[in-house]
Motif scaffolding. Structure first.
Motif, PDB file in Angstrom:
ATOM      1  N   LEU A   1       1.705 107.373  70.436  1.00 19.34           N
ATOM      2  CA  LEU A   1       2.516 106.753  69.385  1.00 19.34           C
ATOM      3  C   LEU A   1       2.521 105.237  69.507  1.00 19.34           C
ATOM      4  O   LEU A   1       2.641 104.530  68.514  1.00 19.34           O
ATOM      5  N   THR A   2       2.392 104.741  70.706  1.00 15.66           N
ATOM      6  CA  THR A   2       2.391 103.297  70.917  1.00 15.66           C
ATOM      7  C   THR A   2       1.077 102.671  70.479  1.00 15.66           C
ATOM      8  O   THR A   2       1.062 101.654  69.790  1.00 15.66           O
ATOM      9  N   PHE A   3      -0.039 103.253  70.880  1.00 17.44           N
ATOM     10  CA  PHE A   3      -1.331 102.625  70.656  1.00 17.44           C
ATOM     11  C   PHE A   3      -2.075 103.134  69.422  1.00 17.44           C
ATOM     12  O   PHE A   3      -2.939 102.440  68.901  1.00 17.44           O
ATOM     13  N   ASN A   4      -1.772 104.338  68.979  1.00 15.62           N
ATOM     14  CA  ASN A   4      -2.446 104.895  67.804  1.00 15.62           C
ATOM     15  C   ASN A   4      -1.467 105.805  67.054  1.00 15.62           C
ATOM     16  O   ASN A   4      -1.611 107.030  67.070  1.00 15.62           O
ATOM     17  N   PRO A   5      -0.472 105.221  66.391  1.00 12.47           N
ATOM     18  CA  PRO A   5       0.582 106.054  65.790  1.00 12.47           C
ATOM     19  C   PRO A   5       0.093 106.964  64.674  1.00 12.47           C
ATOM     20  O   PRO A   5       0.589 108.073  64.515  1.00 12.47           O
ATOM     21  N   PHE A   6      -0.880 106.534  63.894  1.00  8.94           N
ATOM     22  CA  PHE A   6      -1.345 107.338  62.759  1.00  8.94           C
ATOM     23  C   PHE A   6      -1.907 108.675  63.234  1.00  8.94           C
ATOM     24  O   PHE A   6      -1.530 109.739  62.726  1.00  8.94           O
ATOM     25  N   MET A   7      -2.810 108.637  64.208  1.00  5.75           N
ATOM     26  CA  MET A   7      -3.430 109.870  64.700  1.00  5.75           C
ATOM     27  C   MET A   7      -2.409 110.757  65.424  1.00  5.75           C
ATOM     28  O   MET A   7      -2.439 111.979  65.281  1.00  5.75           O
ATOM     29  N   THR A   8      -1.523 110.150  66.173  1.00  2.00           N
ATOM     30  CA  THR A   8      -0.560 110.935  66.939  1.00  2.00           C
ATOM     31  C   THR A   8       0.459 111.605  66.037  1.00  2.00           C
ATOM     32  O   THR A   8       0.830 112.760  66.269  1.00  2.00           O
ATOM     33  N   ILE A   9       0.904 110.916  64.997  1.00  2.20           N
ATOM     34  CA  ILE A   9       1.842 111.538  64.045  1.00  2.20           C
ATOM     35  C   ILE A   9       1.166 112.722  63.366  1.00  2.20           C
ATOM     36  O   ILE A   9       1.788 113.769  63.148  1.00  2.20           O
ATOM     37  N   ARG A  10      -0.110 112.571  63.052  1.00  2.43           N
ATOM     38  CA  ARG A  10      -0.835 113.689  62.433  1.00  2.43           C
ATOM     39  C   ARG A  10      -0.894 114.883  63.382  1.00  2.43           C
ATOM     40  O   ARG A  10      -0.727 116.026  62.961  1.00  2.43           O
ATOM     41  N   GLN A  11      -1.106 114.632  64.671  1.00  2.88           N
ATOM     42  CA  GLN A  11      -1.115 115.723  65.643  1.00  2.88           C
ATOM     43  C   GLN A  11       0.272 116.345  65.806  1.00  2.88           C
ATOM     44  O   GLN A  11       0.391 117.555  65.971  1.00  2.88           O
ATOM     45  N   VAL A  12       1.300 115.514  65.756  1.00  3.04           N
ATOM     46  CA  VAL A  12       2.664 116.030  65.909  1.00  3.04           C
ATOM     47  C   VAL A  12       3.051 116.897  64.721  1.00  3.04           C
ATOM     48  O   VAL A  12       3.756 117.902  64.877  1.00  3.04           O
ATOM     49  N   THR A  13       2.591 116.560  63.517  1.00  6.02           N
ATOM     50  CA  THR A  13       2.911 117.400  62.362  1.00  6.02           C
ATOM     51  C   THR A  13       2.218 118.753  62.455  1.00  6.02           C
ATOM     52  O   THR A  13       2.700 119.732  61.892  1.00  6.02           O
ATOM     53  N   ARG A  14       1.137 118.813  63.182  1.00  8.61           N
ATOM     54  CA  ARG A  14       0.466 120.105  63.395  1.00  8.61           C
ATOM     55  C   ARG A  14       1.149 120.928  64.473  1.00  8.61           C
ATOM     56  O   ARG A  14       1.040 122.151  64.489  1.00  8.61           O
ATOM     57  N   ARG A  15       1.800 120.249  65.433  1.00 13.32           N
ATOM     58  CA  ARG A  15       2.546 120.923  66.503  1.00 13.32           C
ATOM     59  C   ARG A  15       4.001 120.452  66.445  1.00 13.32           C
ATOM     60  O   ARG A  15       4.372 119.499  67.119  1.00 13.32           O
ATOM     61  N   PRO A  16       4.840 121.108  65.673  1.00 12.63           N
ATOM     62  CA  PRO A  16       6.220 120.627  65.466  1.00 12.63           C
ATOM     63  C   PRO A  16       7.080 120.631  66.726  1.00 12.63           C
ATOM     64  O   PRO A  16       8.131 120.005  66.751  1.00 12.63           O
ATOM     65  N   ILE A  17       6.645 121.287  67.792  1.00 15.20           N
ATOM     66  CA  ILE A  17       7.421 121.281  69.033  1.00 15.20           C
ATOM     67  C   ILE A  17       7.503 119.870  69.615  1.00 15.20           C
ATOM     68  O   ILE A  17       8.431 119.534  70.346  1.00 15.20           O
ATOM     69  N   LEU A  18       6.547 119.010  69.256  1.00 15.31           N
ATOM     70  CA  LEU A  18       6.526 117.628  69.751  1.00 15.31           C
ATOM     71  C   LEU A  18       7.328 116.668  68.875  1.00 15.31           C
ATOM     72  O   LEU A  18       7.339 115.469  69.138  1.00 15.31           O
ATOM     73  N   LEU A  19       8.003 117.172  67.862  1.00 15.75           N
ATOM     74  CA  LEU A  19       8.750 116.324  66.936  1.00 15.75           C
ATOM     75  C   LEU A  19       9.797 115.431  67.606  1.00 15.75           C
ATOM     76  O   LEU A  19       9.955 114.276  67.205  1.00 15.75           O
TER      77      LEU A  19
END
Length: 105
Positions: free
Chosen positions: A21-39
């Protein structure tokens, strides 16, 4: 799985996601939306901000600064506050845009 192993694994995943989230927020948010446990990781800046205020109040109670030191500390703390708030706003904006895109699809 043992409690200590689970704790280490959870800390690893939390740290890995937070660095993403610090260095590449766009890609990480996309991954988090695929795995909602990381919300909850997305709201780490708010958790950090609460800790920031608690430690700031404790420090203000224990230490007294006067003159230029006080102004430098105030400048640093206000810069950190604004940075954390803007970072949290960016993360929430990206999360809402990805959730809206998933809902629309």
């Amino acid at each position: 799985m043992k409690k200590s192993t689970f704790l280490i694994f959870s800390a690893y995943i939390w740290t890995k996601t937070l660095l993403g989230l610090t260095f590449n927020p766009f890609m990480t948010i996309r991954q988090v939306t695929r795995r909602p446990i990381l919300l909850p990781v997305i709201f780490s800046p708010i958790i950090g901000l609460v800790a920031f205020f608690v430690f700031g109040r404790i420090g203000a109670f224990l230490l007294d600064f006067y003159g230029l030191k006080r102004e430098v500390i105030a400048f640093f703390l206000s810069t950190v506050l604004i940075s954390i708030l803007l970072w949290q706003a960016l993360l929430i904006y990206l999360l809402i845009s990805f959730l809206f895109a998933l809902w629309r699809r």
